[in-house]
Each structure stands twice: as C-alpha cells, then as structure tokens.
Design an enzyme around this catalytic site. Structure first.
Site, mmCIF file in Angstrom:
data_model
loop_
_atom_site.group_PDB
_atom_site.id
_atom_site.type_symbol
_atom_site.label_atom_id
_atom_site.label_comp_id
_atom_site.label_asym_id
_atom_site.label_seq_id
_atom_site.Cartn_x
_atom_site.Cartn_y
_atom_site.Cartn_z
ATOM 1 N N ARG A 82 19.485 6.742 -25.303
ATOM 2 C CA ARG A 82 20.595 7.667 -25.035
ATOM 3 C C ARG A 82 21.700 7.483 -26.075
ATOM 4 N NH1 ARG A 82 19.784 10.680 -20.649
ATOM 5 N NH2 ARG A 82 18.676 9.830 -18.850
ATOM 6 N N THR A 107 13.326 18.138 -19.985
ATOM 7 C CA THR A 107 14.111 17.411 -18.982
ATOM 8 C C THR A 107 13.554 17.726 -17.611
ATOM 9 O OG1 THR A 107 16.198 17.266 -17.761
ATOM 10 C CG2 THR A 107 15.937 19.217 -19.126
ATOM 11 N N ILE A 108 13.409 16.684 -16.803
ATOM 12 C CA ILE A 108 12.907 16.934 -15.439
ATOM 13 C C ILE A 108 13.953 17.718 -14.641
ATOM 14 C CG2 ILE A 108 11.428 14.881 -15.442
ATOM 15 C CD1 ILE A 108 13.462 13.629 -13.422
ATOM 16 N N ARG A 119 10.363 9.142 12.673
ATOM 17 C CA ARG A 119 11.581 8.897 11.905
ATOM 18 C C ARG A 119 11.975 10.078 11.031
ATOM 19 N NH1 ARG A 119 9.788 2.892 10.017
ATOM 20 N NH2 ARG A 119 10.867 1.757 11.660
ATOM 21 N N MET A 136 16.310 13.094 -8.556
ATOM 22 C CA MET A 136 17.219 13.179 -9.699
ATOM 23 C C MET A 136 17.660 14.643 -9.873
ATOM 24 S SD MET A 136 15.723 10.646 -12.593
ATOM 25 C CE MET A 136 16.091 8.901 -12.576
ATOM 26 N N GLY A 137 18.215 14.943 -11.026
ATOM 27 C CA GLY A 137 18.588 16.329 -11.307
ATOM 28 C C GLY A 137 20.037 16.531 -11.686
ATOM 29 N N GLU A 159 20.469 13.997 -6.233
ATOM 30 C CA GLU A 159 21.442 12.915 -6.454
ATOM 31 C C GLU A 159 22.873 13.438 -6.625
ATOM 32 O OE1 GLU A 159 20.344 10.846 -10.074
ATOM 33 O OE2 GLU A 159 20.482 12.659 -11.290
ATOM 34 N N ARG A 195 15.502 6.642 7.688
ATOM 35 C CA ARG A 195 15.332 5.776 6.507
ATOM 36 C C ARG A 195 15.561 6.604 5.251
ATOM 37 N NH1 ARG A 195 15.110 2.433 10.079
ATOM 38 N NH2 ARG A 195 13.460 0.895 10.429
ATOM 39 N N HIS A 221 13.149 6.745 -11.107
ATOM 40 C CA HIS A 221 12.390 6.971 -12.341
ATOM 41 C C HIS A 221 10.904 7.216 -12.124
ATOM 42 C CE1 HIS A 221 16.218 5.362 -13.542
ATOM 43 N NE2 HIS A 221 16.023 5.946 -14.711
ATOM 44 N N GLN A 278 9.919 9.732 -10.862
ATOM 45 C CA GLN A 278 9.828 11.165 -11.180
ATOM 46 C C GLN A 278 9.606 11.409 -12.665
ATOM 47 O OE1 GLN A 278 13.134 13.204 -8.510
ATOM 48 N NE2 GLN A 278 13.576 11.073 -8.961
HETATM 49 O O1 F6P Z 1 18.525 13.839 -17.325
HETATM 50 C C1 F6P Z 1 17.391 13.273 -16.788
HETATM 51 C C2 F6P Z 1 17.722 12.242 -15.733
HETATM 52 O O2 F6P Z 1 16.502 11.823 -15.186
HETATM 53 C C3 F6P Z 1 18.703 12.706 -14.642
HETATM 54 O O3 F6P Z 1 18.094 13.479 -13.652
HETATM 55 C C4 F6P Z 1 19.220 11.384 -14.146
HETATM 56 O O4 F6P Z 1 20.493 11.505 -13.551
HETATM 57 C C5 F6P Z 1 19.297 10.568 -15.383
HETATM 58 O O5 F6P Z 1 18.367 11.121 -16.295
HETATM 59 C C6 F6P Z 1 19.017 9.089 -15.187
HETATM 60 O O6 F6P Z 1 19.207 8.439 -16.386
HETATM 61 P P1 F6P Z 1 18.749 6.961 -16.751
HETATM 62 O O7 F6P Z 1 17.286 6.991 -17.076
HETATM 63 O O8 F6P Z 1 19.571 6.626 -17.940
HETATM 64 O O9 F6P Z 1 19.008 6.112 -15.537
#
Ligand code: F6P
Length: 372
Positions: free
Chosen positions: A93, A147-148, A184, A191-192, A244, A288, A294, A296
């Site tokens: 990054r 990007t996911i 439950r 993520m997102g 998230e 729960r 990650h 994903q």
């Molecule tokens: O942008 C892709 C992403 O997976 C986001 O959905 C998530 O908030 C972020 O990256 C997580 O980043 P890192 O891998 O640095 O924890």
C-alpha cells in the site's frame, strides 16, 4: 526489423484473486509472436515487485537491487499463473505521493532509468490514482481495475469481486448448519469499505436474512424487530451480512485501530461484534459474529476472474500497442472498452439504494423488472 519496446507491470493495494490471470495475459499478448509480426514491435515485460514500493526502492544500476525488485517475465514463467490467487509480483500500500513522505521524484526517475515505454498498473482507486498522477507527469500508463470492493465507476466489474462473493457464499453455507443446530443468529462482517456491493451481492448470493450496507444507516431496534418477526414466522436461525463500513443511525463507522493508512483510509472493522452484542441484549436470542476479513481476498480465482483477467490483460495490451495511454480498461453491459483514468479517481461507485436496496427489509430489492 522489429522495434524493441519495454513495458512494466505492477499490482498495487490489497491483493485479490484475478491479478495473476491479468498479468499472465498482459505478458502473453505482449509476447505473442504472430501479433509481434503484425505490430512490427517486440515487447519485453518487466514485472515490478510489491507495487509502487518496488519502483521507489529499485536501483536500476545495481544488479542485486534489480534482482530484488524486478522480474523479467515471459510466456514460460507466467504459463500457470492464472490458476493462483494473490499476486505473484507481490503488492503493497506504498503511496509515492504520500504527503508525509513524497517519493514521486524517485519513482519518476526510476521509470526513466528503467527505460520503460509504458506501465500497466493493476489496482483500485489508490493505485490507479498514482498512475493517473504519473500520467500527468508524462509517463505512459494503462490501468486494469481490481478490488473486491467493486467500487470503481465506469466499469461493471473489478477483478477479485466474484471470487470474494464465492468465499462469502461458501462460508455462510458452512455457518448455516451450526447456526441451525443451535438456533443462533450469526452476524457475518464483510469488507468493502464505503461501498456496499460486496455485502449486498454476497448477502443476496447466500440468501442472508438481513443485509446492512454503508449506503443506508440502520436502526438496531429495527434489526431486532425483523429478527423477532422471523422467529415468530418459524425461522430456526438467521444470517445477517454487515459491511465493515455500515453504521447505525446517528453513529459512525467502526474502526479496528486508530489512524489512517498511506492513502488516508481508516482501518475499518468491529461492526459484527457490536451488532451481535446489541442483538443478544435486545432480543434475548443467542448471537455470534464472524469476520470474514482477508479470507475474501484469498484462494484461487473463480472462472469469471480468470476470464475477466484474460480480457482485461489483452485489452490493456491493445491500448499499449495503439499508444492509447491514460486509460483504464473496463467492461460495461458485457462489452470491454476503456475510459480515462482521470474520470475514475476519487469517484467511488456506491449501491443505488433506490433501485437495489429494500430499506424496509434491510435486504436486496424484491422487484427487478419494475426497476426504472
Ligand atoms: O480495498 C480492499 C480492502 O479489502 C477493503 O475492503 C478493506 O477495507 C481493506 O482492503 C483492508 O486492507 P488491509 O489488507 O490493508 O487490511
């Protein structure tokens, strides 16, 4: 006599499935002999390790440094890459334009010293934003969307998204059996970031009972009411998918740690835990939470990501060959095309709540053909 050209390729930002197929097809298209004869040009492809970090750190005159940060690619090397997740080139990054540590001069000088005629950049908004700035400084750049989060505009697809949806769907299938056995509720955090595509379409694929997205703030009271209504109607268990970046009405995003990354993003996370506690308190139902995190981004690319990686890689080379720079390849209504990077950056694509989200059920809409 063939003209000799040299192009660089790098992957930046969060990894995902689909990056390796794209790299493979950039290389295969660049080095295809028949095409080379047609174009009267021969392309050498240099893989750059760890995204922009590699371009900053490499010393082009030092053979050891070149070995550390560069990978000369050819068809034999990339032959099997499309079967694998992540990125064989590595990623980071690192932001060359980080206001706290600007390394853009170093990046530009290295690009020149490496003698690159063009750079293929595979990334999301942050990585492509750097590419766009470099383009303005005279570098020949072509982008491939990944990007996911699927939050880039002007394209119906970004690499990694469908594989991530499959992960969400498979994991929720697993949760269903244990949720049912124990009666439950499970809150599944996806993520997102600020876009709800992953949560919405992941929730739709897996048949979640409730889906919470950043584009529409939710009421905890209403979530609890919906859950109790579900139980009264005979449900044994419920699955909630929460992005998230989703927020309760009047509240802010949940963060897993303070501070910002090199591109100024918050470290999101924690909504799953918050919500499961609120649900248990408000309904008395055992709840729960699971953060898919990650997972994903991991695993082998699904068929769609392999195919789209291929199309995007080939299209990126088409742009390089025709000297159409400053563009990102994209897909719209099934057709591969290209759009200016300048129109992409800083304009995230959000879920259109009016046409895609049911604010009463907190779920995907139940009308499709009547949509405007
Ligand atoms: O942008 C892709 C992403 O997976 C986001 O959905 C998530 O908030 C972020 O990256 C997580 O980043 P890192 O891998 O640095 O924890």
């Amino acid at each position: 006599m063939l003209r000799k050209m040299r192009i660089g390729v790098l992957t930046g930002g969060g990894d995902c499935a689909g990056l390796n197929p794209a790299i493979k097809w950039v290389v295969k298209t660049a080095q295809d002999e028949r095409l080379q004869r047609e174009r009267l040009s021969q392309y050498e492809v240099l893989g750059i390790r760890d995204g922009w970090k590699g371009l900053i750190e490499v010393d082009p005159d030092d053979p050891l440094s070149r070995e550390q940060w560069l990978v000369p690619l050819n068809e034999a090397i990339v032959r099997t890459w499309d079967r694998y997740g992540g990125t064989m080139l590595g990623t980071s990054r690192t932001n060359p334009y980080n206001p706290k540590n600007d390394r853009s001069k170093q990046t530009l000088s290295n690009l020149e010293r490496l003698g690159l005629d063009a750079l293929v950049v595979i990334g999301g908004d942050d990585t492509l934003g750097v590419a766009e700035r470099l383009q303005r400084e005279g570098v020949n750049v072509v982008g491939i969307p990944k990007t996911i989060d699927k939050d880039l505009p002007h394209t119906d697809y970004t690499l990694g998204f469908e594989t991530a949806l499959s992960v969400i769907t498979e994991e929720i299938d697993r949760l269903r059996t244990t949720a049912g056995s124990h009666k439950r509720i499970f809150v599944v955090e996806t993520m997102g970031r600020q876009s709800g595509w992953l949560a919405l379409e992941g929730g739709e694929s897996s048949g979640a009972f409730i889906i919470l997205i950043p584009e529409h703030d939710f009421s905890v009271h209403k979530v609890n009411e919906l859950l109790l209504e579900g139980r009264r109607a005979g449900a044994r268990y419920e699955i909630i998918v929460a992005a998230e970046g989703a927020k309760p009405v009047g509240g802010g995003e949940f963060v897993r740690r303070e501070g910002l990354d090199a591109f100024g993003h918050k470290y999101l996370g924690g909504i799953g835990e918050f919500l499961s506690q609120e649900i248990q308190k408000g309904t008395g139902l055992e709840t729960r939470n699971v953060t898919l995190s990650h997972l994903q981004r991991g695993g082998a690319p699904c068929a769609y990501d392999r195919r789209m990686g291929r199309y995007f890689g080939i299209a990126a080379m088409d742009l390089v060959v025709t000297s159409n720079f400053g563009l990102m390849v994209c897909v719209s209504n099934g057709k591969i095309s290209a759009c200016p990077l300048a129109e992409i950056i800083g304009r995230p694509s959000f879920v259109d709540v009016d046409t895609r989200y049911d604010v009463e059920r907190y779920n995907g809409q139940r009308t499709i053909l009547r949509r405007p």
